[in-house]
Design an enzyme around this catalytic site. Structure first.
Site, PDB file in Angstrom:
ATOM      1  N   ASP A  14       0.848  -1.192   0.000  1.00 42.93           N
ATOM      2  CA  ASP A  14       0.000   0.000   0.000  1.00 42.93           C
ATOM      3  C   ASP A  14       0.885   1.243   0.000  1.00 42.93           C
ATOM      4  O   ASP A  14       1.694   1.434   0.918  1.00 42.93           O
ATOM      5  CB  ASP A  14      -0.896  -0.020   1.243  1.00 42.93           C
ATOM      6  CG  ASP A  14      -1.982   1.039   1.205  1.00 42.93           C
ATOM      7  OD1 ASP A  14      -2.127   1.704   0.170  1.00 42.93           O
ATOM      8  OD2 ASP A  14      -2.679   1.201   2.229  1.00 42.93           O
ATOM      9  N   ASP A 109      -3.059   2.507  -5.887  1.00 43.76           N
ATOM     10  CA  ASP A 109      -1.984   2.559  -4.896  1.00 43.76           C
ATOM     11  C   ASP A 109      -1.868   1.334  -3.997  1.00 43.76           C
ATOM     12  O   ASP A 109      -1.104   1.363  -3.026  1.00 43.76           O
ATOM     13  CB  ASP A 109      -2.144   3.812  -4.032  1.00 43.76           C
ATOM     14  CG  ASP A 109      -3.444   3.815  -3.243  1.00 43.76           C
ATOM     15  OD1 ASP A 109      -4.380   3.104  -3.647  1.00 43.76           O
ATOM     16  OD2 ASP A 109      -3.528   4.538  -2.237  1.00 43.76           O
ATOM     17  N   GLU A 110      -2.583   0.258  -4.281  1.00 43.65           N
ATOM     18  CA  GLU A 110      -2.440  -0.922  -3.426  1.00 43.65           C
ATOM     19  C   GLU A 110      -2.754  -2.193  -4.207  1.00 43.65           C
ATOM     20  O   GLU A 110      -3.473  -2.174  -5.202  1.00 43.65           O
ATOM     21  CB  GLU A 110      -3.333  -0.828  -2.181  1.00 43.65           C
ATOM     22  CG  GLU A 110      -4.810  -0.794  -2.468  1.00 43.65           C
ATOM     23  CD  GLU A 110      -5.657  -0.829  -1.196  1.00 43.65           C
ATOM     24  OE1 GLU A 110      -5.327  -1.588  -0.260  1.00 43.65           O
ATOM     25  OE2 GLU A 110      -6.659  -0.100  -1.159  1.00 43.65           O
TER      26      GLU A 110
END
Length: 354
Positions: A14, A109-110
């Site tokens: 993350d 983003d993860e």
């Protein structure tokens, strides 16, 4: 007691305050000042993300921008540059795929990574996580927090444990110890309402949650009771999926000025339906399971109404809107329309004529 599989090694990676991190990387002068990425307060914008100096003021994602500026009048507010963020995300995803092809992106983003069969780094998930963090920082300038565990849900909790720039590993032999002290509000799906109900039962940790038998949990929480029973014991056999099945398609608008009455809402619904039709067309007109209308009133109360069996025509959404508006009968700040997609398994059955 059933145990999570000791053979699986799952990473959850993350990026730390990703959009803000890209902005701070490209403009180091922003690193030490409260910074947020979000919409204009004049247009009812909300915060997409913020850096840690801004979080010290109580600012968080999904907060109305106007409130964020009241909490921190010197907040630096930037509009999102999503083309740039996507480019950085693609670089990071490429690093993930250097380690394993078994990557399930969750957002820009993860992602989850299944590294069970990876032989590099002597098969150590800890060393793999360190490599990911080092390579991501060196190549993109973005810090990652990574969690490693035998299951997806534990890996996700672990990645958040020591943010920012964290690395937390929960090996199989530590799962029971870790979960025993874990607050129940850390479990996926336990929001304020469920947390309050558990608290009323005297349940604040997973160790206490384990004392309730499965029938009692199902009686109190329905289907989610079974999930609580499993998660409190670390049971989560969900695989890392290389392709995530899209469940819905939707569009929404937050209005600069409240829609004062139902007639205004009907008028605003037409362009939303047109945008939704365009999105459905881009996805090849997938079979639908139902239609959804979302209404947020001026007091921030939210209602959604869903109906199966309707075709995605504007008049169908008008019918749902009228019913949803009756629940509040007050000015409206946000409208949304969407379509639930037929699950892939049901689509295959239709194709076979079952």
């Amino acid at each position: 007691m059933a145990r999570p599989s000791a053979d699986r090694k799952i990473l959850h990676a993350d990026c730390d305050c990703f959009y803000a991190a890209v902005e701070m990387r490209d403009n180091p002068a922003l690193r030490e000042v409260p910074l947020a990425i979000g919409g204009s307060p004049e247009r009812r914008g909300v915060i997409a993300t913020c850096n840690y100096p801004a979080r010290a003021f109580g600012i968080h994602s999904a907060m109305p921008t106007a409130r964020a500026l009241r909490l921190c009048p010197r907040l630096t507010l930037l509009p999102g540059d999503f083309a740039r963020y996507r480019a950085v995300s693609q670089q990071i995803q490429a690093i993930f795929h250097e380690l394993t092809p078994r990557v399930e992106p969750l957002s820009l983003d993860e992602a989850y990574l299944d590294v069970t069969g990876v032989e590099r780094f002597a098969g150590s998930a800890t060393w793999m996580a360190r490599w990911l963090k080092q390579e991501c920082l060196a190549r993109t300038g973005i810090t990652l927090s990574v969690g490693a565990a035998p299951s997806k849900f534990l890996a996700k909790i672990a990645s958040d444990w020591e943010k920012p720039d964290g690395l937390t590993v929960i090996p199989p032999e530590r799962v029971d110890e870790f979960l025993s002290a874990l607050p129940v509000n850390k479990l996926h799906g336990v929001g304020p309402a469920t947390g309050a109900r558990l608290d009323a039962l005297g349940i604040t940790t997973c160790a206490e949650l384990r004392t309730l038998p499965l029938p009692r949990l199902v009686e109190e929480f329905g289907k989610f009771g079974k999930r609580l029973f499993e998660l409190s014991r670390g049971i989560d056999e969900r695989p890392v999926r290389l392709e995530r099945e899209r469940k819905s398609i939707s569009v929404e608008t937050t209005f600069a000025r409240d829609l004062r009455d139902l007639a205004s809402c009907r008028e605003a619904l037409e362009p939303l339906c047109a945008r939704l039709a365009e999105r459905l067309a881009r996805h090849g007109q997938p079979p639908l399971a139902g239609l959804v209308v979302k209404v947020r009133f001026d007091d921030f109360s939210l209602t959604t109404l869903e109906s199966r069996g309707l075709s995605p025509r504007p008049e169908s959404y008008v019918r749902l809107l009228e019913q949803a508006w009756e629940r509040g009968r007050r000015p409206v700040r946000l409208l949304g329309v969407g379509a639930r997609l037929l699950p892939e398994a049901e689509r295959r059955q239709l194709a076979l004529g079952f």
